[in-house]
Design a protein around this motif. Structure first.
Motif, mmCIF file in Angstrom:
data_model
loop_
_atom_site.group_PDB
_atom_site.id
_atom_site.type_symbol
_atom_site.label_atom_id
_atom_site.label_comp_id
_atom_site.label_asym_id
_atom_site.label_seq_id
_atom_site.Cartn_x
_atom_site.Cartn_y
_atom_site.Cartn_z
ATOM 1 N N LEU A 10 -4.064 8.343 -14.429
ATOM 2 C CA LEU A 10 -2.688 8.632 -14.045
ATOM 3 C C LEU A 10 -2.316 10.087 -14.304
ATOM 4 O O LEU A 10 -1.676 10.741 -13.478
ATOM 5 C CB LEU A 10 -1.732 7.723 -14.812
ATOM 6 N N THR A 11 -2.736 10.604 -15.439
ATOM 7 C CA THR A 11 -2.414 11.993 -15.792
ATOM 8 C C THR A 11 -3.006 12.956 -14.778
ATOM 9 O O THR A 11 -2.333 13.880 -14.295
ATOM 10 C CB THR A 11 -2.935 12.325 -17.198
ATOM 11 N N GLU A 22 8.099 10.451 -14.399
ATOM 12 C CA GLU A 22 8.755 9.202 -14.022
ATOM 13 C C GLU A 22 7.979 8.441 -12.946
ATOM 14 O O GLU A 22 8.132 7.227 -12.769
ATOM 15 C CB GLU A 22 10.179 9.483 -13.511
ATOM 16 N N VAL A 23 7.119 9.175 -12.217
ATOM 17 C CA VAL A 23 6.356 8.543 -11.134
ATOM 18 C C VAL A 23 5.355 7.530 -11.692
ATOM 19 O O VAL A 23 4.923 6.617 -10.995
ATOM 20 C CB VAL A 23 5.635 9.618 -10.286
ATOM 21 N N LYS A 24 5.001 7.669 -12.970
ATOM 22 C CA LYS A 24 4.071 6.708 -13.583
ATOM 23 C C LYS A 24 4.585 5.273 -13.423
ATOM 24 O O LYS A 24 3.815 4.353 -13.127
ATOM 25 C CB LYS A 24 3.896 7.017 -15.077
ATOM 26 N N ASN A 69 -6.207 5.494 -1.911
ATOM 27 C CA ASN A 69 -7.577 5.951 -1.655
ATOM 28 C C ASN A 69 -8.373 6.054 -2.956
ATOM 29 O O ASN A 69 -9.450 5.459 -3.098
ATOM 30 C CB ASN A 69 -7.524 7.296 -0.933
ATOM 31 N N GLN A 70 -7.828 6.771 -3.921
ATOM 32 C CA GLN A 70 -8.552 6.991 -5.176
ATOM 33 C C GLN A 70 -8.702 5.710 -5.994
ATOM 34 O O GLN A 70 -9.781 5.411 -6.526
ATOM 35 C CB GLN A 70 -7.825 8.048 -6.012
ATOM 36 N N TYR A 71 -7.627 4.936 -6.080
ATOM 37 C CA TYR A 71 -7.645 3.723 -6.906
ATOM 38 C C TYR A 71 -8.628 2.688 -6.337
ATOM 39 O O TYR A 71 -9.405 2.073 -7.073
ATOM 40 C CB TYR A 71 -6.230 3.159 -6.971
ATOM 41 N N LEU A 72 -8.594 2.508 -5.028
ATOM 42 C CA LEU A 72 -9.495 1.536 -4.398
ATOM 43 C C LEU A 72 -10.948 1.965 -4.513
ATOM 44 O O LEU A 72 -11.850 1.138 -4.659
ATOM 45 C CB LEU A 72 -9.110 1.340 -2.931
#
Length: 602
Positions: A10-11, A22-24, A69-72
């Motif tokens: 996430l960072t 806040e987007v976290k 894209n990145q998470y998948l």
């Protein structure tokens, strides 16, 4: 399936996109569950999934796309290709040609008609095939210089993707009615397009080739702005980011605030249409406030990628019915749930018409069924609305229509006599058996054995020889046009019809004629089920009591039960149904003494 996002991931992601902390919360609460639904779907099917993301300028489409894209990729190992409609902009020279010959406003990129839309359609067609014949290069556009990047900077795709994400401000939108174009909606249209030439051209473009692209999308997500009024401010923030990212490149194509205020007027008409109309039809609409915080979600958030309906194609012996007792009691609750949810259970079996008629009564089914390993489909006339199907290729048979794929049984009996007479002492066919002989072999009653003998399209054989002799027999018959299918008990002599061919025909009919978003599920335990397991969206291998799992060519979208027969059928169907919509199960469980024995699951 649910994953836990790491703080490190996430960072890095937030730093890359220069996002606020806040987007976290947004990512954890909304974006990650969406990704997990996509991953769960792709774990169940062999087909690529195309996700369309719509949102006005500055709404966060690129951020959502890049996160998915990145998470998948990183957490689920999926091959993801992301495409921006913006990357298919025409070059500045090509748009200048349009400006000269059609209308000056077409010199500005953005609206339908300023993209290489046919190229995008071609690329999506190639990406959605099961395999890529050759590497594909996805265009990339450099907004800082208002021209495409050189082709050596384009994204190279070398293998068929699992997920394709298409994002753009106007993706998924429909053209407006002609009358709506008459009145200008802002100063740009009133002053620079008083005759409506530009907006009519844009509308016609959206009505044409753009719709071909949008039809390739399977699921839609919208990032919905609170109103068009915030678009200019969001676009200014977006341009400021671009200016920081492109500080080493020429800046003459990066817009000032005044230029942005004029620029967004090009998009106002269709953006307003999307905010009103498109948000009513999307699978998920993420409602944003002025600071782009998600304040509400509408649509199928928890079921983004699952269909509304499952068409359940099932083998019988050893699958829905116990291999020895022919009972289905362990699967009764899941059969009931399929009825409650409107999921048709379609027997797809080596059994005969007469056998299935009796079993349908026992199971309470009123659905179509497939007999003799795909030789014919029987469609109940009452199951489909009148006049919804072409009947010219169908045979009328009492309360059914029949779609035949196979030769009559007499043809195969003649083939056996003509080409395999020297093997006759090594097998005994159903035509040669008495009812009592077949009953002893199968454990059926003599009455049920009589029904099993009433075949129309194939001849099952009880093999008496050894494995080498069987191999020689199969080779001989195949050389003379027969297909030999090895079932749980018998060799079946038939044509090149298969359960897979019949499943495809019937499932296409279901998708075309019945409302809903459908996915096909095939359940089977034997080699003669392989064709339908290969063809269905989800292949379910039921553990057999007599042999190991068969080998399938496919690797995606395959499930295996841990238990045999109807117990395994119930196990897997409950898993699928719970992933589809768990509240239905809880609702059914809450019904006291629900009438399973009396209910008809048509």
């Amino acid at each position: 399936m649910v994953q836990t996002l790491s703080t490190k991931f996430l960072t890095k992601f937030i730093e890359k996109h220069a996002l606020s902390q806040e987007v976290k919360k947004t990512i954890k609460t909304w974006y990650a569950p969406i990704a997990e639904q996509i991953a769960l779907h792709q774990n169940r099917t062999k087909e690529p999934l195309v996700i369309g993301i719509n949102g006005c300028q500055g709404s966060g489409k690129s951020t959502l796309t890049d996160f998915l894209n990145q998470y998948l990729r990183m957490y689920f190992g999926l091959n993801v290709v992301s495409i921006s409609l913006d990357d298919y902009y025409l070059s500045a020279f090509e748009r200048e040609e349009l400006a000269t010959h059609i209308h000056p406003l077409l010199g500005t990129r953005g609206v339908p008609g300023t993209h290489k839309i046919d190229q995008l359609d071609h690329d999506l067609a190639a990406l959605t095939r099961k395999t890529l014949k050759r590497p594909l290069f996805i265009r990339r556009f450099n907004k800082a210089i208002d021209n495409p990047f050189p082709s050596d900077k384009w994204t190279k795709v070398t293998s068929a993707p699992d997920v394709i994400i298409l994002e753009g401000w106007c993706v998924g939108l429909n053209a407006e009615p002609q009358d709506a174009l008459k009145t200008p909606i802002n100063a740009l249209e009133a002053i620079e397009d008083p005759n409506g030439t530009w907006r009519e051209y844009v509308n016609n473009q959206l009505k044409g080739a753009y719709q071909n692209v949008f039809e390739r999308v399977d699921r839609w997500i919208m990032l919905k702005a609170p109103s068009f009024d915030v678009v200019a401010q969001w676009r200014k923030e977006q341009e400021a980011k671009l200016r920081l990212q492109q500080d080493k490149l020429p800046t003459n194509k990066i817009m000032s605030e005044q230029e942005i205020e004029r620029f967004v007027l090009f998009f106002e008409r269709l953006t307003r249409v999307g905010l009103v109309d498109f948000s009513q039809t999307t699978d998920i609409t993420l409602h944003l406030n002025e600071t782009r915080e998600i304040v509400n979600v509408t649509g199928r958030f928890k079921q983004l990628c699952f269909p509304e309906k499952l068409a359940v194609f099932t083998d019988l012996d050893g699958t829905l019915l116990d291999h020895y007792s022919y009972e289905f009691q362990p699967a009764k609750v899941s059969v009931f749930l399929c009825y409650e949810l409107g999921f048709p259970i379609i027997p797809c079996t080596s059994k005969t018409f007469k056998e299935i008629i009796a079993i349908r009564t026992q199971l309470g089914l009123g659905t179509p069924f497939i007999v003799e390993n795909g030789a014919a489909v029987f469609l109940p006339k009452k199951w489909l609305k009148e006049n919804v199907i072409e009947t010219k290729d169908l045979i009328e048979f009492g309360e059914f229509y029949i779609k035949e794929f196979g030769q009559p049984r007499s043809f195969w009996l003649n083939q056996l006599k003509q080409y395999a007479n020297d093997f006759a002492h090594l097998y005994k066919g159903f035509a040669q058996m008495t009812n009592s002989e077949l009953a002893e072999l199968t454990g059926l009653s003599e009455k049920d054995a009589e029904k099993a003998k009433l075949r129309h399209y194939s001849e099952p054989l009880h093999w008496l020889g050894d494995a080498c002799q069987k191999k020689a027999f199969i080779k001989r018959m195949r050389e003379n046009g027969a297909t030999i299918i090895e079932g749980g008990r018998f060799l079946h002599v038939c044509g090149d019809e298969s359960k897979g061919v019949a499943l495809n025909w019937l499932f296409n009919l279901i998708k075309h004629e019945l409302p809903g978003d459908w996915l096909s599920v095939a359940l089977g335990d034997s080699e003669n089920d392989s064709a339908m397991l290969e063809q269905a969206d989800i292949a379910v291998q039921i553990k057999s009591m007599t042999h190991p799992f068969i080998t399938l060519e496919r690797s995606k979208g395959v499930m295996r039960s841990t238990m045999p027969g109807p117990t395994g059928w119930h196990e897997v169907m409950m898993q699928l149904i719970s992933e589809l919509d768990n509240h239905h199960i809880e609702r059914i469980k809450s019904i006291p003494n629900h009438p399973l024995k009396e209910k008809h699951y048509g």
